[in-house]
Design a protein around this motif. Structure first.
Motif, PDB file in Angstrom:
ATOM      1  N   THR A  33     -98.138   2.738 -44.074  1.00 20.93           N
ATOM      2  CA  THR A  33     -99.650   3.301 -43.388  1.00 20.93           C
ATOM      3  C   THR A  33    -100.696   3.940 -44.348  1.00 20.93           C
ATOM      4  OG1 THR A  33     -98.727   5.661 -43.075  1.00 20.93           O
ATOM      5  CG2 THR A  33     -98.007   4.172 -41.581  1.00 20.93           C
ATOM      6  N   HIS A  34    -101.902   3.994 -44.040  1.00 16.02           N
ATOM      7  CA  HIS A  34    -102.746   4.660 -45.078  1.00 16.02           C
ATOM      8  C   HIS A  34    -102.312   5.960 -45.264  1.00 16.02           C
ATOM      9  CE1 HIS A  34    -106.271   1.687 -43.883  1.00 16.02           C
ATOM     10  NE2 HIS A  34    -105.064   1.054 -44.003  1.00 16.02           N
ATOM     11  N   GLN A  35    -101.641   6.560 -44.428  1.00 10.88           N
ATOM     12  CA  GLN A  35    -101.427   8.304 -44.738  1.00 10.88           C
ATOM     13  C   GLN A  35    -100.358   8.054 -45.890  1.00 10.88           C
ATOM     14  OE1 GLN A  35    -102.581  11.176 -43.142  1.00 10.88           O
ATOM     15  NE2 GLN A  35    -101.805  11.786 -45.159  1.00 10.88           N
ATOM     16  N   ASP A  36     -99.316   7.139 -45.673  1.00 15.61           N
ATOM     17  CA  ASP A  36     -98.294   7.053 -46.872  1.00 15.61           C
ATOM     18  C   ASP A  36     -99.165   6.867 -48.291  1.00 15.61           C
ATOM     19  OD1 ASP A  36     -95.981   7.016 -45.196  1.00 15.61           O
ATOM     20  OD2 ASP A  36     -96.167   4.754 -44.807  1.00 15.61           O
ATOM     21  N   LEU A  37     -99.922   6.115 -48.273  1.00 16.39           N
ATOM     22  CA  LEU A  37    -100.798   5.909 -49.489  1.00 16.39           C
ATOM     23  C   LEU A  37    -101.366   7.151 -50.022  1.00 16.39           C
ATOM     24  CD1 LEU A  37    -101.943   2.204 -48.942  1.00 16.39           C
ATOM     25  CD2 LEU A  37    -100.475   2.880 -50.763  1.00 16.39           C
ATOM     26  N   ALA A  38    -102.187   7.786 -48.866  1.00 19.00           N
ATOM     27  CA  ALA A  38    -102.965   8.973 -49.241  1.00 19.00           C
ATOM     28  C   ALA A  38    -101.997  10.015 -49.764  1.00 19.00           C
ATOM     29  CB  ALA A  38    -103.500   9.338 -48.019  1.00 19.00           C
ATOM     30  N   ASP A  39    -100.786  10.368 -49.215  1.00 19.36           N
ATOM     31  CA  ASP A  39     -99.773  11.249 -49.605  1.00 19.36           C
ATOM     32  C   ASP A  39     -99.491  10.883 -51.206  1.00 19.36           C
ATOM     33  OD1 ASP A  39     -99.871  12.504 -47.169  1.00 19.36           O
ATOM     34  OD2 ASP A  39     -97.843  11.555 -46.490  1.00 19.36           O
ATOM     35  N   MET A  40     -99.203   9.628 -51.575  1.00 18.31           N
ATOM     36  CA  MET A  40     -98.805   9.388 -52.538  1.00 18.31           C
ATOM     37  C   MET A  40     -99.898   9.653 -53.722  1.00 18.31           C
ATOM     38  SD  MET A  40     -96.524   5.554 -51.700  1.00 18.31           S
ATOM     39  CE  MET A  40     -96.004   5.536 -53.479  1.00 18.31           C
ATOM     40  N   VAL A  41    -101.063   9.473 -53.503  1.00 21.87           N
ATOM     41  CA  VAL A  41    -102.110   9.406 -54.529  1.00 21.87           C
ATOM     42  C   VAL A  41    -102.748  11.117 -54.452  1.00 21.87           C
ATOM     43  CG1 VAL A  41    -102.411   6.899 -54.666  1.00 21.87           C
ATOM     44  CG2 VAL A  41    -104.011   8.554 -53.020  1.00 21.87           C
ATOM     45  N   GLY A  42    -102.673  11.755 -53.249  1.00 17.77           N
ATOM     46  CA  GLY A  42    -103.134  13.025 -53.201  1.00 17.77           C
ATOM     47  C   GLY A  42    -104.491  13.016 -52.578  1.00 17.77           C
ATOM     48  N   THR A  43    -104.749  12.403 -52.006  1.00 18.18           N
ATOM     49  CA  THR A  43    -106.222  12.153 -51.182  1.00 18.18           C
ATOM     50  C   THR A  43    -105.874  12.183 -49.558  1.00 18.18           C
ATOM     51  OG1 THR A  43    -108.284  11.375 -51.542  1.00 18.18           O
ATOM     52  CG2 THR A  43    -106.345   9.822 -51.073  1.00 18.18           C
ATOM     53  N   LEU A  44    -107.274  12.226 -48.964  1.00 17.82           N
ATOM     54  CA  LEU A  44    -107.171  12.098 -47.451  1.00 17.82           C
ATOM     55  C   LEU A  44    -106.865  10.620 -46.969  1.00 17.82           C
ATOM     56  CD1 LEU A  44    -110.496  14.117 -46.886  1.00 17.82           C
ATOM     57  CD2 LEU A  44    -108.060  14.993 -46.498  1.00 17.82           C
ATOM     58  N   ARG A  45    -106.466  10.373 -45.661  1.00 19.46           N
ATOM     59  CA  ARG A  45    -105.898   9.182 -45.422  1.00 19.46           C
ATOM     60  C   ARG A  45    -107.762   8.446 -45.178  1.00 19.46           C
ATOM     61  NH1 ARG A  45    -107.001   7.436 -40.314  1.00 19.46           N
ATOM     62  NH2 ARG A  45    -107.364   9.599 -39.595  1.00 19.46           N
ATOM     63  N   GLU A  46    -108.345   9.204 -44.815  1.00 17.50           N
ATOM     64  CA  GLU A  46    -109.835   8.510 -44.527  1.00 17.50           C
ATOM     65  C   GLU A  46    -110.462   7.799 -45.793  1.00 17.50           C
ATOM     66  OE1 GLU A  46    -109.191  11.302 -41.285  1.00 17.50           O
ATOM     67  OE2 GLU A  46    -108.959  11.510 -43.463  1.00 17.50           O
ATOM     68  N   THR A  47    -110.003   8.548 -47.024  1.00 18.67           N
ATOM     69  CA  THR A  47    -110.726   8.214 -48.174  1.00 18.67           C
ATOM     70  C   THR A  47    -109.874   6.857 -48.706  1.00 18.67           C
ATOM     71  OG1 THR A  47    -111.058  10.385 -48.961  1.00 18.67           O
ATOM     72  CG2 THR A  47    -110.659   8.544 -50.698  1.00 18.67           C
ATOM     73  N   VAL A  48    -108.503   6.750 -48.342  1.00 19.53           N
ATOM     74  CA  VAL A  48    -107.539   5.495 -48.720  1.00 19.53           C
ATOM     75  C   VAL A  48    -108.271   4.663 -47.929  1.00 19.53           C
ATOM     76  CG1 VAL A  48    -105.411   4.719 -48.477  1.00 19.53           C
ATOM     77  CG2 VAL A  48    -105.766   6.818 -49.605  1.00 19.53           C
ATOM     78  N   SER A  49    -108.612   4.753 -46.460  1.00 13.29           N
ATOM     79  CA  SER A  49    -109.021   3.597 -45.694  1.00 13.29           C
ATOM     80  C   SER A  49    -110.408   3.124 -46.274  1.00 13.29           C
ATOM     81  CB  SER A  49    -109.230   4.209 -44.318  1.00 13.29           C
ATOM     82  OG  SER A  49    -108.018   4.782 -43.607  1.00 13.29           O
ATOM     83  N   LEU A  50    -111.454   3.812 -46.767  1.00 11.30           N
ATOM     84  CA  LEU A  50    -112.419   3.436 -47.348  1.00 11.30           C
ATOM     85  C   LEU A  50    -112.375   2.648 -48.533  1.00 11.30           C
ATOM     86  CD1 LEU A  50    -114.812   6.322 -46.745  1.00 11.30           C
ATOM     87  CD2 LEU A  50    -115.047   4.415 -45.661  1.00 11.30           C
ATOM     88  N   LEU A  51    -111.420   3.265 -49.543  1.00 10.84           N
ATOM     89  CA  LEU A  51    -111.093   2.511 -50.713  1.00 10.84           C
ATOM     90  C   LEU A  51    -110.345   1.180 -50.368  1.00 10.84           C
ATOM     91  CD1 LEU A  51    -109.753   5.375 -52.925  1.00 10.84           C
ATOM     92  CD2 LEU A  51    -111.915   4.255 -53.000  1.00 10.84           C
TER      93      LEU A  51
END
Length: 228
Positions: free
Chosen positions: A178-196
């Motif tokens: 999930t985008h949240q999994d990736l956000a947790d791994m890189v230390g940022t917000l889920r919304e930021t990962v979604s945009l990236l």
């Protein structure tokens, strides 16, 4: 599972002679964990160490009722060992099977016996634990000096190296994330990962499909850090 070749591919046992592996195999047991099955929870007593034979294992911590992914483990990775060799009585993190997995379970007393009886196992374990500390320090360093895009690309590189596979002629990271999994791994917000990820899809570096990451351009992904 008595195939010596499989066990020789496990980093912890890599330096053992075949006859040594034959001797310890009866002391090991393998268990299958379906996707989503909890292996142990933070705060539980520590009685066993584990080695991933196949599949993927998620390590996470819970903060204010939310799960935060710490790492994803694959074939050959060991977990649950720190609490056995250190004077820690409780699990520091929680672990769940991220997909159907087979895991080697080693009783704590047997694990300590391995370390005492086979110096190469002790040396390998020490090196694995040192590597964990190095990776943890590198992650802290990345958090300080790299922006969210760079951290995401570095995380995708590591996932591709560990879980990269071919599926129907495509190169994929063979995990559902999930985008949240990736956000947790890189230390940022889920919304930021979604945009990236949206930007990376527009650049034809990756594509997302049913929570699987398709690597459209492996060269661009793996060469990112070198070119920045």
């Amino acid at each position: 599972m008595r195939n010596i070749t499989i066990w020789k591919d496990i980093p912890l046992f890599k330096d053992l002679y075949p006859e040594d592996i034959e001797e310890i195999l009866p002391l090991l047991r393998t268990m299958s964990f379906p996707k989503g099955k909890r292996i142990f929870d933070e705060g539980e007593p520590s009685h066993h160490a584990y080695i991933v034979i196949s599949g993927a294992i998620k390590v996470y911590r819970t903060t204010q009722g939310r799960e935060h992914t710490v790492d994803l483990l694959g074939q050959g990775d060991i977990f649950g060992d720190m609490e056995l060799v250190d004077p820690i009585k409780e699990r520091l993190l929680s672990v769940v099977s991220h997909r159907d997995s087979v895991v080697c379970v080693i009783d704590g007393k047997v694990f300590k016996q391995f370390i005492a009886q086979y110096p190469s196992v002790k040396d390998r374990l020490l090196q694995l634990q040192i590597n964990r500390l190095i990776l943890a320090n590198e992650k802290l360093h990345e958090m300080k000096i790299n922006d969210a895009k760079t951290r995401l690309m570095l995380a995708l590189q590591k996932l591709y190296s560990k879980f990269g596979a071919q599926e129907e002629g495509r190169t994929i990271i063979n995990l559902r994330l999930t985008h949240q999994d990736l956000a947790d791994m890189v230390g940022t917000l889920r919304e930021t990962v979604s945009l990236l990820l949206k930007d990376l899809q527009q650049q034809d570096v990756v594509q997302m499909q049913n929570q699987k990451i398709i690597i459209v351009n492996p060269e661009a992904l793996m060469g990112f850090a070198k070119s920045e």
